[in-house]
Design an enzyme around this catalytic site. Structure first.
Site, short mmCIF file in Angstrom:
data_model
loop_
_atom_site.label_atom_id
_atom_site.label_comp_id
_atom_site.label_asym_id
_atom_site.label_seq_id
_atom_site.Cartn_x
_atom_site.Cartn_y
_atom_site.Cartn_z
N ASP A 85 0.83 -1.22 0.00
CA ASP A 85 0.00 0.00 0.00
C ASP A 85 0.86 1.26 0.00
O ASP A 85 0.40 2.31 0.46
CB ASP A 85 -0.93 0.04 1.23
CG ASP A 85 -1.99 -1.04 1.20
OD1 ASP A 85 -2.24 -1.58 0.10
OD2 ASP A 85 -2.56 -1.34 2.26
N CYS A 93 -18.17 -15.77 -8.83
CA CYS A 93 -19.20 -15.68 -7.80
C CYS A 93 -20.52 -16.27 -8.30
O CYS A 93 -21.48 -16.35 -7.52
CB CYS A 93 -19.44 -14.22 -7.41
SG CYS A 93 -18.05 -13.43 -6.60
N CYS A 127 -24.42 -15.34 -7.23
CA CYS A 127 -24.47 -14.79 -5.87
C CYS A 127 -24.32 -13.27 -5.89
O CYS A 127 -23.46 -12.73 -6.59
CB CYS A 127 -23.38 -15.42 -5.01
SG CYS A 127 -23.34 -14.81 -3.31
#
Length: 381
Positions: free
Chosen positions: A135, A190, A193
């Site tokens: 980060d 996914c 979903c």
């Protein structure tokens, strides 16, 4: 620390990364990512990055690693699982909630220590470039993780790993000029979903794979400075740092391994902090309490603001005294959100104090908050 000076291979690098404690490691080529750049440009054009101007400034290099470090030939992507079971909350006090990634030690420090050692090993094994990021650089961490085979994108934009760690994984990268055999990109889906979309408290997941940061509780409580829009405050609930809802409801996170790294074990009161303590903490206590915690990212003002909102959402009359004190605070952001919270709780005492403060409040935005709070207080239970 390793003293092995033999030429580094992909297998050697992976073994070394795992020996340092990383749960996942994959390798990718530092090539342009035009499909991700297109999505990023669209996202930025729609203003979904909110006040995170640095995302727009670094978009070119983030989507094209060849612009970030032209000499790099490989990107080593690592993952470190962080999830622990939540401790039991204290039912006898006013408490907030903190995202699970900040329950233990600051992951930046933990990851950086391991990655620095890995970079030193690479340099001893022939590399002339070995630079790590956690980060801390203009990189699309999740896109690189998918390319390196670490995991695939869920509809909540989190990377869902192929192992039993789900999406509760910290990511880091090492860019090196060593030519290492890359891994195939991760595949996954996914399906139909959409639980994360339906359960997001603020509706921040505006479409599959698209999060509007301006509505995201994590953004609002951590990255955003200043005033939080009034319509969103009731939806934040008692979150004071981050939010785990879209991960906690994900079926891929049901059967995962927890408690793997002691560094991320929940500290005392980390998961459910005392809101009164947060709202009233001074700069010295803030620095000492969060010195080695990721929570310091929100800054003291942000945490106090968030605590005021959480107290308002609890609507517990026990919070009225501390909110009255906060209404006299030197920080207008704290005063304004404390006024909003008093309006949410209501009652004769809250209304009287708000009315008195309205007559003496010098800051115009805070006066607006007090006036709105008085209207809310009239209809509060």
């Amino acid at each position: 620390m390793s003293t092995d000076a033999r030429p580094a291979t992909a297998g050697w690098v992976k073994d070394r990364a795992r020996s340092l404690g990383f749960d996942l490691v994959g390798i990718a080529r530092p090539q342009p990512m035009p499909e991700h750049e297109a999505r990023l440009r669209t996202w930025l054009a729609q203003g979904m990055h909110g006040t995170m101007a640095y995302v727009a400034r670094h978009a070119d290099r983030a989507a094209d690693p060849t612009r970030l470090l032209p000499a790099a030939r490989s990107v080593i992507v690592v993952g470190l699982a962080y999830r622990w079971d939540a401790p039991e909350p204290h039912d006898d006090r006013l408490q907030g909630r903190v995202s699970s990634y900040a329950w233990g030690n600051d992951y930046h420090r933990v990851m950086e220590r391991k990655l620095r050692t890995l970079c030193e090993d690479l340099m001893r094994s022939g590399a002339r470039l070995a630079r790590f990021y956690v980060d801390t650089g203009p990189t699309l961490d999740r896109a690189l993780a998918q390319r390196a085979g670490i995991g695939w994108f869920g509809k909540n934009t989190m990377v869902i790993t192929r192992t039993r760690h789900g999406s509760y994984v910290f990511l880091g990268e090492v860019f090196t000029d060593l030519e290492l055999e890359p891994d195939p990109p991760a595949q996954g889906s996914c399906g139909s979903c959409r639980i994360c979309l339906d359960r997001c408290p603020t509706g921040a997941i505006v479409a599959p794979y698209v999060v509007d940061a301006r509505r995201c509780i994590s953004y609002l409580t951590i990255e955003h400075r200043g005033w939080i829009p009034r319509p969103l405050r009731p939806l934040i609930g008692t979150w004071v740092f981050g939010c785990d809802v879209c991960q906690d409801v994900c079926p891929h996170n049901v059967l995962i391994q927890k408690g793997l790294h002691a560094e991320f074990a929940p500290r005392r009161d980390a998961a459910y902090p005392d809101l009164v303590e947060l709202l009233e903490m001074d700069e010295e206590s803030y620095r000492e309490r969060f010195r080695t915690s990721a929570v310091k990212r929100a800054k003291r003002q942000g945490l106090r603001r968030n605590a005021a909102i959480a107290l308002g959402n609890l609507r517990d009359p026990r919070a009225v005294p501390v909110l009255i004190r906060a209404l006299q605070d030197e920080d207008p952001i704290v005063r304004g959100h404390a006024a909003w919270a008093l309006g949410r709780i209501g009652g004769p005492q809250a209304r009287a104090v708000l009315q008195a403060r309205l007559a003496s409040e010098p800051d115009l935005p805070v006066r607006d908050e007090i006036a709105a709070a008085l209207r809310d207080a009239e209809s509060a239970p």
